[in-house]
Design a protein around this motif. Structure first.
Motif, short mmCIF file in Angstrom:
data_model
loop_
_atom_site.label_atom_id
_atom_site.label_comp_id
_atom_site.label_asym_id
_atom_site.label_seq_id
_atom_site.Cartn_x
_atom_site.Cartn_y
_atom_site.Cartn_z
N GLU A 91 13.49 -6.54 -2.48
CA GLU A 91 12.15 -6.55 -1.89
C GLU A 91 11.09 -6.82 -2.97
O GLU A 91 10.15 -7.58 -2.76
N LEU A 92 11.27 -6.20 -4.14
CA LEU A 92 10.33 -6.44 -5.23
C LEU A 92 10.39 -7.88 -5.72
O LEU A 92 9.38 -8.46 -6.09
N GLU A 93 11.57 -8.46 -5.69
CA GLU A 93 11.72 -9.87 -6.07
C GLU A 93 10.97 -10.76 -5.08
O GLU A 93 10.32 -11.73 -5.48
N LYS A 94 11.03 -10.44 -3.78
CA LYS A 94 10.28 -11.19 -2.78
C LYS A 94 8.78 -11.06 -3.02
O LYS A 94 8.04 -12.03 -2.89
N THR A 95 8.34 -9.84 -3.35
CA THR A 95 6.92 -9.62 -3.63
C THR A 95 6.48 -10.44 -4.83
O THR A 95 5.45 -11.11 -4.81
N LYS A 96 7.28 -10.40 -5.88
CA LYS A 96 6.97 -11.17 -7.08
C LYS A 96 6.87 -12.66 -6.74
O LYS A 96 5.92 -13.34 -7.14
N SER A 97 7.82 -13.18 -6.01
CA SER A 97 7.83 -14.60 -5.64
C SER A 97 6.60 -14.96 -4.81
O SER A 97 6.01 -16.03 -4.99
N ALA A 98 6.23 -14.09 -3.88
CA ALA A 98 5.06 -14.34 -3.04
C ALA A 98 3.78 -14.36 -3.87
O ALA A 98 2.90 -15.20 -3.65
N ILE A 99 3.69 -13.47 -4.84
CA ILE A 99 2.50 -13.43 -5.70
C ILE A 99 2.45 -14.67 -6.58
O ILE A 99 1.39 -15.29 -6.74
#
Length: 143
Positions: A104-112
């Motif tokens: 989930e944190l990887e998805k957040t990082k990618s989105a940012i």
């Protein structure tokens, strides 16, 4: 009338995230409803820091858009920002033991990263955050 819960607001906002004419007033409605108290506390903050560790990828992007346009851009115009860099904390870490949380944190990082690239902002990844040099920003770029 949308229920005043962070889940309901986040879901509704994610559907209009690409339409600022809809999302900005709706987001302010959510802020007035104190949907995300931690985010609302940033309105008068001139530190140049935002912590998105506890958000979904969708809310992270919406919160970052709001923060850049509604908090940072006016501070740039007024010259009141007290930091030389903006710090966007994602909490992303390669050492997370919980695979689901790390994913989930990887998805957040990618989105940012995608948002920062869309806005054509130069950024540097440092540990679990992104740094942006304030001197290289213009308010028009953030709105």
């Amino acid at each position: 009338q949308i229920p005043q819960t962070s889940v309901a607001y986040t879901a509704a906002l994610s559907m209009v995230a690409d339409r600022p004419e809809v999302y900005v007033p709706f987001f302010w409605d959510a802020m007035d409803a104190e949907t995300w108290p931690w985010l609302q506390a940033m309105e008068g903050d001139e530190s140049g820091q935002i912590d998105l560790r506890s958000t979904s990828p969708e809310l992270a992007v919406l919160a970052l858009r709001w923060w850049l346009a509604e908090v940072i851009a006016p501070q740039l115009v007024l010259g009141t920002i007290s930091s030389e860099k903006l710090e966007i904390t994602t909490g992303y870490s390669r050492t997370k033991k919980d695979y689901g949380q790390a994913k989930e944190l990887e998805k957040t990082k990618s989105a940012i990263v995608a948002l920062l690239e869309e806005l054509k902002l130069e950024f540097h990844e440092v540990d679990r955050r992104f740094d942006i040099d304030v001197a290289k920003l213009s308010p028009e770029t953030l709105r």
